[in-house]
Scaffold this motif. Structure first.
Motif, PDB file in Angstrom:
ATOM      1  N   ILE A 144      37.531  29.516  37.828  1.00  0.00           N
ATOM      2  CA  ILE A 144      38.984  29.396  37.680  1.00  0.00           C
ATOM      3  C   ILE A 144      39.458  30.308  36.553  1.00  0.00           C
ATOM      4  CG2 ILE A 144      40.912  27.857  37.180  1.00  0.00           C
ATOM      5  CD1 ILE A 144      39.287  25.558  38.264  1.00  0.00           C
ATOM      6  N   MET A 145      38.742  30.324  35.435  1.00  0.00           N
ATOM      7  CA  MET A 145      39.128  31.185  34.323  1.00  0.00           C
ATOM      8  C   MET A 145      38.981  32.658  34.672  1.00  0.00           C
ATOM      9  SD  MET A 145      38.110  29.333  30.730  1.00  0.00           S
ATOM     10  CE  MET A 145      36.618  28.464  31.201  1.00  0.00           C
ATOM     11  N   LEU A 146      37.968  33.012  35.457  1.00  0.00           N
ATOM     12  CA  LEU A 146      37.815  34.401  35.880  1.00  0.00           C
ATOM     13  C   LEU A 146      39.015  34.831  36.716  1.00  0.00           C
ATOM     14  CD1 LEU A 146      34.019  34.569  36.882  1.00  0.00           C
ATOM     15  CD2 LEU A 146      35.089  34.851  34.642  1.00  0.00           C
ATOM     16  N   ALA A 147      39.472  33.954  37.596  1.00  0.00           N
ATOM     17  CA  ALA A 147      40.636  34.264  38.420  1.00  0.00           C
ATOM     18  C   ALA A 147      41.892  34.380  37.562  1.00  0.00           C
ATOM     19  CB  ALA A 147      40.824  33.191  39.490  1.00  0.00           C
ATOM     20  N   LEU A 148      42.086  33.459  36.632  1.00  0.00           N
ATOM     21  CA  LEU A 148      43.270  33.508  35.772  1.00  0.00           C
ATOM     22  C   LEU A 148      43.282  34.761  34.911  1.00  0.00           C
ATOM     23  CD1 LEU A 148      43.586  29.787  34.623  1.00  0.00           C
ATOM     24  CD2 LEU A 148      45.107  31.034  36.167  1.00  0.00           C
ATOM     25  N   ASP A 149      42.118  35.167  34.412  1.00  0.00           N
ATOM     26  CA  ASP A 149      42.056  36.375  33.602  1.00  0.00           C
ATOM     27  C   ASP A 149      42.459  37.595  34.429  1.00  0.00           C
ATOM     28  OD1 ASP A 149      41.020  37.755  31.026  1.00  0.00           O
ATOM     29  OD2 ASP A 149      39.959  38.811  32.649  1.00  0.00           O
ATOM     30  N   TYR A 150      41.989  37.690  35.655  1.00  0.00           N
ATOM     31  CA  TYR A 150      42.369  38.814  36.509  1.00  0.00           C
ATOM     32  C   TYR A 150      43.871  38.821  36.780  1.00  0.00           C
ATOM     33  CZ  TYR A 150      43.134  41.650  40.622  1.00  0.00           C
ATOM     34  OH  TYR A 150      43.648  42.577  41.499  1.00  0.00           O
ATOM     35  N   LEU A 151      44.445  37.648  37.026  1.00  0.00           N
ATOM     36  CA  LEU A 151      45.852  37.559  37.405  1.00  0.00           C
ATOM     37  C   LEU A 151      46.800  37.656  36.217  1.00  0.00           C
ATOM     38  CD1 LEU A 151      45.454  34.645  39.967  1.00  0.00           C
ATOM     39  CD2 LEU A 151      46.011  37.029  40.530  1.00  0.00           C
TER      40      LEU A 151
ATOM     41  N   GLY B 149      51.581  41.718  36.226  1.00  0.00           N
ATOM     42  CA  GLY B 149      52.984  42.100  36.215  1.00  0.00           C
ATOM     43  C   GLY B 149      53.859  41.049  36.864  1.00  0.00           C
ATOM     44  N   PRO B 150      55.173  41.238  36.794  1.00  0.00           N
ATOM     45  CA  PRO B 150      56.095  40.200  37.270  1.00  0.00           C
ATOM     46  C   PRO B 150      56.015  39.922  38.764  1.00  0.00           C
ATOM     47  CG  PRO B 150      57.265  42.239  36.759  1.00  0.00           C
ATOM     48  CD  PRO B 150      55.868  42.401  36.239  1.00  0.00           C
ATOM     49  N   ASP B 151      55.580  40.928  39.569  1.00  0.00           N
ATOM     50  CA  ASP B 151      55.495  40.682  41.014  1.00  0.00           C
ATOM     51  C   ASP B 151      54.123  40.186  41.447  1.00  0.00           C
ATOM     52  OD1 ASP B 151      54.101  42.966  40.536  1.00  0.00           O
ATOM     53  OD2 ASP B 151      55.139  44.199  42.041  1.00  0.00           O
ATOM     54  N   TYR B 152      53.170  40.197  40.530  1.00  0.00           N
ATOM     55  CA  TYR B 152      51.810  39.712  40.803  1.00  0.00           C
ATOM     56  C   TYR B 152      51.273  40.293  42.114  1.00  0.00           C
ATOM     57  CZ  TYR B 152      52.357  36.688  36.842  1.00  0.00           C
ATOM     58  OH  TYR B 152      52.550  36.226  35.569  1.00  0.00           O
ATOM     59  N   ASP B 153      51.399  41.602  42.243  1.00  0.00           N
ATOM     60  CA  ASP B 153      50.908  42.298  43.416  1.00  0.00           C
ATOM     61  C   ASP B 153      49.382  42.379  43.343  1.00  0.00           C
ATOM     62  OD1 ASP B 153      50.793  43.796  45.744  1.00  0.00           O
ATOM     63  OD2 ASP B 153      50.919  45.690  44.653  1.00  0.00           O
ATOM     64  N   VAL B 154      48.719  41.720  44.269  1.00  0.00           N
ATOM     65  CA  VAL B 154      47.250  41.694  44.298  1.00  0.00           C
ATOM     66  C   VAL B 154      46.783  42.442  45.537  1.00  0.00           C
ATOM     67  CG1 VAL B 154      45.206  40.221  44.382  1.00  0.00           C
ATOM     68  CG2 VAL B 154      47.225  39.477  43.098  1.00  0.00           C
ATOM     69  N   PRO B 155      45.994  43.509  45.377  1.00  0.00           N
ATOM     70  CA  PRO B 155      45.500  44.255  46.540  1.00  0.00           C
ATOM     71  C   PRO B 155      44.747  43.345  47.507  1.00  0.00           C
ATOM     72  CG  PRO B 155      45.029  45.432  44.506  1.00  0.00           C
ATOM     73  CD  PRO B 155      45.531  44.083  44.110  1.00  0.00           C
TER      74      PRO B 155
END
Length: 391
Positions: A87-94, A98-104
Protein backbone atom coordinates in the motif's frame (compact mmCIF):
# COMPACT_ATOMS: atom_id res chain seq x y z
CA UNK A 1 -0.48 -36.54 -4.94
CA UNK A 2 2.39 -34.81 -3.16
CA UNK A 3 1.68 -32.29 -0.46
CA UNK A 4 2.12 -28.70 -1.60
CA UNK A 5 3.60 -26.26 0.81
CA UNK A 6 3.76 -22.44 0.62
CA UNK A 7 6.99 -20.49 0.23
CA UNK A 8 9.08 -17.73 1.71
CA UNK A 9 7.99 -14.27 0.61
CA UNK A 10 10.13 -11.09 0.64
CA UNK A 11 11.93 -10.21 -2.59
CA UNK A 12 10.91 -11.35 -6.04
CA UNK A 13 9.75 -14.77 -4.86
CA UNK A 14 7.07 -16.07 -7.20
CA UNK A 15 6.07 -19.74 -7.09
CA UNK A 16 3.01 -21.93 -7.33
CA UNK A 17 2.79 -23.36 -3.81
CA UNK A 18 -1.00 -24.14 -3.13
CA UNK A 19 -2.11 -23.40 -6.72
CA UNK A 20 -5.71 -22.40 -6.33
CA UNK A 21 -6.96 -23.78 -9.61
CA UNK A 22 -4.77 -26.85 -10.00
CA UNK A 23 -6.56 -29.51 -12.05
CA UNK A 24 -5.13 -32.50 -10.24
CA UNK A 25 -6.75 -35.36 -8.32
CA UNK A 26 -9.34 -34.93 -5.59
CA UNK A 27 -6.86 -35.09 -2.70
CA UNK A 28 -4.01 -37.19 -1.39
CA UNK A 29 -4.78 -40.28 0.59
CA UNK A 30 -4.44 -39.88 4.30
CA UNK A 31 -5.71 -41.72 7.32
CA UNK A 32 -5.59 -41.90 11.05
CA UNK A 33 -6.07 -38.14 11.51
CA UNK A 34 -8.00 -37.40 14.72
CA UNK A 35 -11.31 -35.71 13.98
CA UNK A 36 -12.60 -32.73 15.93
CA UNK A 37 -15.78 -30.81 16.68
CA UNK A 38 -17.10 -27.83 14.68
CA UNK A 39 -17.17 -24.24 15.90
CA UNK A 40 -20.38 -22.22 15.60
CA UNK A 41 -19.64 -19.15 13.48
CA UNK A 42 -21.74 -16.91 15.72
CA UNK A 43 -20.46 -18.23 19.05
CA UNK A 44 -17.20 -16.25 18.91
CA UNK A 45 -18.87 -12.97 17.98
CA UNK A 46 -18.54 -10.35 20.70
CA UNK A 47 -15.96 -12.32 22.70
CA UNK A 48 -12.60 -10.89 23.72
CA UNK A 49 -9.77 -11.16 21.21
CA UNK A 50 -8.88 -14.83 20.99
CA UNK A 51 -5.09 -14.83 20.56
CA UNK A 52 -4.09 -18.50 20.23
CA UNK A 53 -1.20 -19.91 22.28
CA UNK A 54 2.10 -19.58 20.47
CA UNK A 55 0.90 -16.59 18.42
CA UNK A 56 2.19 -13.04 18.85
CA UNK A 57 -0.41 -10.51 17.69
CA UNK A 58 -0.57 -6.78 17.14
CA UNK A 59 -4.17 -5.59 16.85
CA UNK A 60 -5.81 -2.24 16.16
CA UNK A 61 -9.50 -1.87 15.23
CA UNK A 62 -10.74 1.69 14.60
CA UNK A 63 -14.42 2.64 14.27
CA UNK A 64 -14.55 5.62 11.90
CA UNK A 65 -18.14 6.41 12.87
CA UNK A 66 -17.34 7.03 16.53
CA UNK A 67 -13.68 7.96 16.07
CA UNK A 68 -12.58 5.39 18.66
CA UNK A 69 -10.62 2.16 18.86
CA UNK A 70 -12.68 -0.88 19.81
CA UNK A 71 -9.61 -3.13 20.05
CA UNK A 72 -5.95 -2.44 20.82
CA UNK A 73 -3.48 -5.18 21.64
CA UNK A 74 0.26 -4.68 21.16
CA UNK A 75 -0.77 -1.98 18.68
CA UNK A 76 2.73 -0.43 18.65
CA UNK A 77 4.66 -3.70 18.45
CA UNK A 78 6.79 -3.93 15.30
CA UNK A 79 6.33 -6.75 12.80
CA UNK A 80 7.89 -7.29 9.39
CA UNK A 81 5.33 -6.07 6.91
CA UNK A 82 5.36 -8.80 4.26
CA UNK A 83 3.04 -7.56 1.49
CA UNK A 84 1.15 -5.03 3.62
CA UNK A 85 3.89 -2.53 2.65
CA UNK A 86 2.60 -2.62 -0.93
CA UNK A 87 0.00 0.00 0.00
CA UNK A 88 2.82 2.41 0.85
CA UNK A 89 4.63 1.57 -2.39
CA UNK A 90 1.48 2.47 -4.32
CA UNK A 91 0.95 5.70 -2.36
CA UNK A 92 4.55 6.75 -2.91
CA UNK A 93 4.20 6.28 -6.67
CA UNK A 94 0.91 8.19 -6.77
CA UNK A 95 2.03 11.00 -4.46
CA UNK A 96 3.65 13.14 -7.15
CA UNK A 97 1.43 12.39 -10.14
CA UNK A 98 0.03 15.93 -10.29
CA UNK A 99 -3.51 17.26 -9.97
CA UNK A 100 -4.94 15.01 -12.70
CA UNK A 101 -3.22 11.88 -11.37
CA UNK A 102 -2.61 10.63 -14.89
CA UNK A 103 -1.29 7.07 -14.55
CA UNK A 104 0.01 5.33 -17.70
CA UNK A 105 -1.78 2.13 -18.64
CA UNK A 106 1.29 0.00 -17.93
CA UNK A 107 1.50 1.38 -14.41
CA UNK A 108 -2.24 0.95 -13.86
CA UNK A 109 -1.81 -2.73 -14.72
CA UNK A 110 1.21 -3.03 -12.42
CA UNK A 111 -0.64 -1.39 -9.53
CA UNK A 112 -3.64 -3.64 -10.09
CA UNK A 113 -1.51 -6.78 -9.90
CA UNK A 114 0.33 -5.58 -6.81
CA UNK A 115 -2.77 -4.52 -4.87
CA UNK A 116 -5.35 -7.11 -5.97
CA UNK A 117 -3.17 -10.20 -6.35
CA UNK A 118 -0.14 -9.22 -4.25
CA UNK A 119 2.27 -9.52 -7.20
CA UNK A 120 5.82 -9.50 -5.83
CA UNK A 121 7.39 -8.53 -9.14
CA UNK A 122 5.37 -5.31 -9.23
CA UNK A 123 6.45 -4.43 -5.69
CA UNK A 124 10.09 -5.11 -6.53
CA UNK A 125 9.79 -2.86 -9.60
CA UNK A 126 8.70 0.09 -7.47
CA UNK A 127 11.25 -0.71 -4.78
CA UNK A 128 14.14 -0.79 -7.25
CA UNK A 129 13.10 2.18 -9.39
CA UNK A 130 12.00 4.54 -6.61
CA UNK A 131 14.91 4.30 -4.21
CA UNK A 132 14.23 1.27 -2.05
CA UNK A 133 14.32 2.23 1.62
CA UNK A 134 14.00 5.90 0.63
CA UNK A 135 10.35 5.12 -0.10
CA UNK A 136 9.76 4.31 3.55
CA UNK A 137 11.76 7.34 4.66
CA UNK A 138 9.44 9.51 2.54
CA UNK A 139 6.19 7.89 3.60
CA UNK A 140 6.82 7.93 7.37
CA UNK A 141 6.52 11.73 7.75
CA UNK A 142 3.91 12.03 4.99
CA UNK A 143 1.55 9.67 6.83
CA UNK A 144 2.56 10.53 10.39
CA UNK A 145 3.80 7.03 11.15
CA UNK A 146 5.63 6.37 14.42
CA UNK A 147 6.68 2.72 14.35
CA UNK A 148 7.42 2.12 10.66
CA UNK A 149 11.05 1.74 9.51
CA UNK A 150 12.95 0.50 6.43
CA UNK A 151 14.29 -3.08 6.24
CA UNK A 152 17.42 -3.83 8.27
CA UNK A 153 20.73 -2.90 6.65
CA UNK A 154 21.54 -6.59 6.22
CA UNK A 155 18.50 -7.04 3.92
CA UNK A 156 18.27 -3.78 1.93
CA UNK A 157 16.38 -5.28 -1.01
CA UNK A 158 13.74 -7.02 1.07
CA UNK A 159 10.77 -4.66 0.96
CA UNK A 160 8.77 -7.27 2.92
CA UNK A 161 11.10 -6.74 5.89
CA UNK A 162 9.91 -3.17 6.36
CA UNK A 163 8.88 -2.76 10.01
CA UNK A 164 5.24 -1.82 10.63
CA UNK A 165 2.79 -1.76 13.53
CA UNK A 166 -0.94 -2.30 13.75
CA UNK A 167 -1.40 1.32 14.85
CA UNK A 168 0.56 2.63 11.86
CA UNK A 169 -1.40 0.37 9.52
CA UNK A 170 -4.63 1.97 10.75
CA UNK A 171 -3.05 5.40 10.08
CA UNK A 172 -2.30 4.36 6.48
CA UNK A 173 -5.93 3.35 5.89
CA UNK A 174 -7.24 6.50 7.56
CA UNK A 175 -5.07 8.58 5.23
CA UNK A 176 -6.51 6.71 2.25
CA UNK A 177 -10.07 7.15 3.43
CA UNK A 178 -10.03 10.67 4.85
CA UNK A 179 -7.08 12.59 3.39
CA UNK A 180 -5.94 11.15 0.06
CA UNK A 181 -7.20 12.85 -3.13
CA UNK A 182 -10.25 11.11 -4.55
CA UNK A 183 -8.40 9.63 -7.57
CA UNK A 184 -5.80 8.06 -5.26
CA UNK A 185 -8.40 6.79 -2.80
CA UNK A 186 -10.56 5.32 -5.54
CA UNK A 187 -7.67 3.65 -7.34
CA UNK A 188 -6.06 2.03 -4.28
CA UNK A 189 -9.20 1.09 -2.37
CA UNK A 190 -10.91 -0.01 -5.58
CA UNK A 191 -8.22 -2.64 -6.05
CA UNK A 192 -8.25 -3.66 -2.37
CA UNK A 193 -12.02 -4.19 -2.57
CA UNK A 194 -11.44 -6.45 -5.57
CA UNK A 195 -8.65 -8.52 -3.98
CA UNK A 196 -8.51 -11.95 -5.61
CA UNK A 197 -8.83 -15.15 -3.60
CA UNK A 198 -5.71 -16.55 -5.24
CA UNK A 199 -2.62 -14.35 -5.09
CA UNK A 200 -0.13 -14.20 -7.94
CA UNK A 201 2.06 -16.78 -6.19
CA UNK A 202 -0.79 -19.26 -5.73
CA UNK A 203 -1.60 -18.51 -2.09
CA UNK A 204 -5.22 -18.38 -0.97
CA UNK A 205 -5.30 -14.89 0.58
CA UNK A 206 -8.88 -14.91 1.85
CA UNK A 207 -7.89 -15.58 5.47
CA UNK A 208 -8.73 -13.21 8.31
CA UNK A 209 -11.07 -10.41 7.25
CA UNK A 210 -12.25 -12.10 4.05
CA UNK A 211 -13.24 -15.32 5.85
CA UNK A 212 -14.50 -13.84 9.11
CA UNK A 213 -16.84 -11.21 7.61
CA UNK A 214 -19.24 -10.81 4.73
CA UNK A 215 -18.65 -8.10 2.13
CA UNK A 216 -18.32 -5.18 1.85
CA UNK A 217 -14.65 -5.19 2.80
CA UNK A 218 -11.29 -4.22 1.37
CA UNK A 219 -8.08 -5.96 2.27
CA UNK A 220 -4.33 -6.14 1.93
CA UNK A 221 -2.90 -9.29 3.33
CA UNK A 222 0.67 -10.35 4.08
CA UNK A 223 2.50 -13.65 4.51
CA UNK A 224 6.16 -14.44 5.03
CA UNK A 225 8.35 -17.30 6.19
CA UNK A 226 6.26 -20.28 5.08
CA UNK A 227 8.43 -23.04 3.63
CA UNK A 228 7.93 -23.97 -0.02
CA UNK A 229 10.30 -26.90 0.22
CA UNK A 230 12.14 -25.43 -2.78
CA UNK A 231 15.49 -24.94 -1.03
CA UNK A 232 17.88 -27.57 0.21
CA UNK A 233 18.20 -27.98 3.96
CA UNK A 234 21.62 -26.29 3.86
CA UNK A 235 20.31 -23.31 1.90
CA UNK A 236 17.35 -22.97 4.23
CA UNK A 237 19.46 -23.11 7.36
CA UNK A 238 21.93 -20.58 5.92
CA UNK A 239 19.09 -18.18 5.17
CA UNK A 240 17.62 -18.72 8.64
CA UNK A 241 21.02 -17.93 10.17
CA UNK A 242 21.11 -14.63 8.27
CA UNK A 243 17.56 -13.86 9.40
CA UNK A 244 18.33 -14.65 13.03
CA UNK A 245 21.33 -12.29 12.90
CA UNK A 246 19.25 -9.57 11.26
CA UNK A 247 16.51 -10.10 13.86
CA UNK A 248 18.97 -9.50 16.68
CA UNK A 249 20.34 -6.37 14.99
CA UNK A 250 16.97 -4.82 14.09
CA UNK A 251 14.83 -5.98 17.00
CA UNK A 252 12.23 -7.36 14.55
CA UNK A 253 11.46 -11.07 14.26
CA UNK A 254 12.37 -12.08 10.69
CA UNK A 255 12.26 -15.82 11.38
CA UNK A 256 8.83 -16.76 12.74
CA UNK A 257 6.09 -17.27 10.17
CA UNK A 258 4.17 -14.01 9.64
CA UNK A 259 0.54 -13.73 8.57
CA UNK A 260 -1.31 -10.39 8.51
CA UNK A 261 -4.85 -9.34 7.68
CA UNK A 262 -5.57 -5.64 7.19
CA UNK A 263 -8.33 -3.63 5.56
CA UNK A 264 -11.74 -2.08 6.05
CA UNK A 265 -15.03 -3.71 6.99
CA UNK A 266 -18.64 -2.66 6.67
CA UNK A 267 -20.68 -0.17 4.66
CA UNK A 268 -18.78 3.02 3.79
CA UNK A 269 -15.58 1.41 5.11
CA UNK A 270 -16.85 1.95 8.63
CA UNK A 271 -14.13 0.07 10.51
CA UNK A 272 -10.39 -0.21 9.87
CA UNK A 273 -8.94 -3.55 10.96
CA UNK A 274 -5.24 -4.33 11.32
CA UNK A 275 -4.19 -7.72 12.71
CA UNK A 276 -0.51 -8.62 12.45
CA UNK A 277 0.63 -12.05 13.67
CA UNK A 278 3.74 -14.16 14.14
CA UNK A 279 3.54 -17.95 14.47
CA UNK A 280 6.03 -20.42 15.84
CA UNK A 281 8.72 -21.35 13.33
CA UNK A 282 7.52 -24.30 11.27
CA UNK A 283 3.77 -23.56 11.58
CA UNK A 284 1.96 -24.80 8.45
CA UNK A 285 0.21 -22.18 6.34
CA UNK A 286 -3.23 -23.75 6.81
CA UNK A 287 -2.81 -23.73 10.58
CA UNK A 288 -1.81 -20.07 10.64
CA UNK A 289 -4.67 -19.28 8.22
CA UNK A 290 -7.24 -20.87 10.56
CA UNK A 291 -5.78 -19.27 13.69
CA UNK A 292 -5.75 -15.79 12.19
CA UNK A 293 -9.29 -16.13 10.84
CA UNK A 294 -10.58 -17.19 14.24
CA UNK A 295 -8.70 -14.34 15.91
CA UNK A 296 -10.14 -11.74 13.51
CA UNK A 297 -13.63 -13.19 13.95
CA UNK A 298 -13.37 -12.74 17.73
CA UNK A 299 -12.82 -8.99 17.49
CA UNK A 300 -15.31 -6.19 18.12
CA UNK A 301 -15.69 -4.83 14.57
CA UNK A 302 -18.59 -2.35 14.26
CA UNK A 303 -20.49 -2.70 11.01
CA UNK A 304 -19.25 -6.22 10.36
CA UNK A 305 -21.64 -8.96 9.24
CA UNK A 306 -20.53 -12.43 10.20
CA UNK A 307 -21.46 -15.25 7.82
CA UNK A 308 -23.96 -17.87 8.96
CA UNK A 309 -22.84 -21.46 9.38
CA UNK A 310 -20.40 -23.52 11.43
CA UNK A 311 -16.62 -23.72 11.18
CA UNK A 312 -15.09 -27.16 10.74
CA UNK A 313 -11.43 -28.24 10.55
CA UNK A 314 -10.24 -30.15 7.48
CA UNK A 315 -7.47 -32.66 6.95
CA UNK A 316 -5.33 -33.63 3.98
CA UNK A 317 -3.49 -31.45 1.48
CA UNK A 318 -4.42 -30.46 -2.04
CA UNK A 319 -8.11 -30.87 -1.14
CA UNK A 320 -10.40 -29.57 -3.88
CA UNK A 321 -13.56 -27.50 -3.58
CA UNK A 322 -15.90 -28.42 -6.46
CA UNK A 323 -18.69 -26.58 -8.26
CA UNK A 324 -21.10 -29.45 -7.46
CA UNK A 325 -21.20 -32.51 -5.19
CA UNK A 326 -19.25 -34.64 -7.64
CA UNK A 327 -15.67 -35.04 -8.81
CA UNK A 328 -16.88 -34.55 -12.39
CA UNK A 329 -17.62 -30.90 -11.65
CA UNK A 330 -15.18 -28.02 -12.04
CA UNK A 331 -12.53 -27.27 -9.42
CA UNK A 332 -13.37 -23.99 -7.69
CA UNK A 333 -10.23 -23.79 -5.57
CA UNK A 334 -7.68 -25.82 -3.61
CA UNK A 335 -7.68 -25.52 0.18
CA UNK A 336 -4.57 -24.81 2.22
CA UNK A 337 -3.71 -28.00 4.11
CA UNK A 338 -5.52 -28.26 7.46
CA UNK A 339 -7.49 -25.03 7.14
CA UNK A 340 -10.89 -24.49 8.79
CA UNK A 341 -13.91 -23.96 6.52
CA UNK A 342 -17.34 -22.42 7.05
CA UNK A 343 -20.15 -24.86 6.20
CA UNK A 344 -23.63 -23.53 5.47
CA UNK A 345 -25.45 -26.75 4.54
CA UNK A 346 -24.77 -30.24 3.14
CA UNK A 347 -26.21 -32.42 0.40
CA UNK A 348 -25.88 -35.97 -0.89
CA UNK A 349 -23.71 -36.50 -3.95
CA UNK A 350 -21.00 -38.79 -5.28
CA UNK A 351 -19.72 -41.28 -2.73
CA UNK A 352 -16.05 -40.75 -1.95
CA UNK A 353 -13.85 -43.42 -0.38
CA UNK A 354 -10.48 -42.52 1.14
CA UNK A 355 -9.88 -45.43 3.57
CA UNK A 356 -10.70 -45.51 6.36
CA UNK A 357 -13.08 -42.62 5.59
CA UNK A 358 -16.11 -42.74 3.32
CA UNK A 359 -19.14 -40.50 2.71
CA UNK A 360 -21.67 -39.52 0.06
CA UNK A 361 -22.36 -36.20 1.81
CA UNK A 362 -20.81 -32.95 0.62
CA UNK A 363 -20.49 -29.71 2.58
CA UNK A 364 -21.48 -26.48 0.87
CA UNK A 365 -18.92 -23.74 1.57
CA UNK A 366 -20.69 -20.40 1.01
CA UNK A 367 -17.51 -18.35 0.97
CA UNK A 368 -16.21 -20.45 -1.92
CA UNK A 369 -19.63 -21.08 -3.49
CA UNK A 370 -18.61 -24.71 -3.84
CA UNK A 371 -18.70 -28.18 -2.30
CA UNK A 372 -16.22 -30.20 -0.27
CA UNK A 373 -16.66 -33.92 0.30
CA UNK A 374 -17.29 -34.63 3.98
CA UNK A 375 -14.49 -37.19 3.82
CA UNK A 376 -12.01 -34.36 4.29
CA UNK A 377 -13.95 -32.58 7.03
CA UNK A 378 -12.30 -33.54 10.30
CA UNK A 379 -15.27 -35.05 12.17
CA UNK A 380 -16.04 -38.76 12.74
CA UNK A 381 -19.52 -38.78 11.20
CA UNK A 382 -20.27 -39.19 7.48
CA UNK A 383 -22.92 -36.48 7.83
CA UNK A 384 -21.85 -33.32 9.65
CA UNK A 385 -23.59 -32.84 12.99
CA UNK A 386 -25.80 -29.79 13.39
CA UNK A 387 -25.60 -28.77 9.72
CA UNK A 388 -28.89 -28.59 7.77
CA UNK A 389 -29.48 -30.23 4.42
CA UNK A 390 -29.20 -27.91 1.44
CA UNK A 391 -32.59 -27.01 -0.05
Amino acid sequence: MPTRRPHRKGRVLISLALACAAALSLAPGASGTPRRAPVDATAAAGADADVPPGVTAGIAVFDRETGTFTERHNADLRFRSASVVKIMLALDYLWDRGPDYDVPEAERSRLEGMLRSSHDGAASHYWSTRGGSAIIDRMVPRLGLTGTAPPPASHPGYWGYTAITAADTVRVYRHLLDEAPAPVRDLVLGHLRAATRCAADGYDQYFGIASAFERPWSLKQGWSGFDSGGCTAAEREAERARERAASRASGIDLVSEALHSTGTVGADDRTVVAVLTLHEDGTPYGTAYARLTRLVGSLDVPGAVRPAGAWFPTWGSGVRVRAAATTDSAVVTTLPAGVEVLVGCQRRGERIDVPPHSSDWWAHLPQYDGYLTNVFVDVPEEKLPGVPDCT
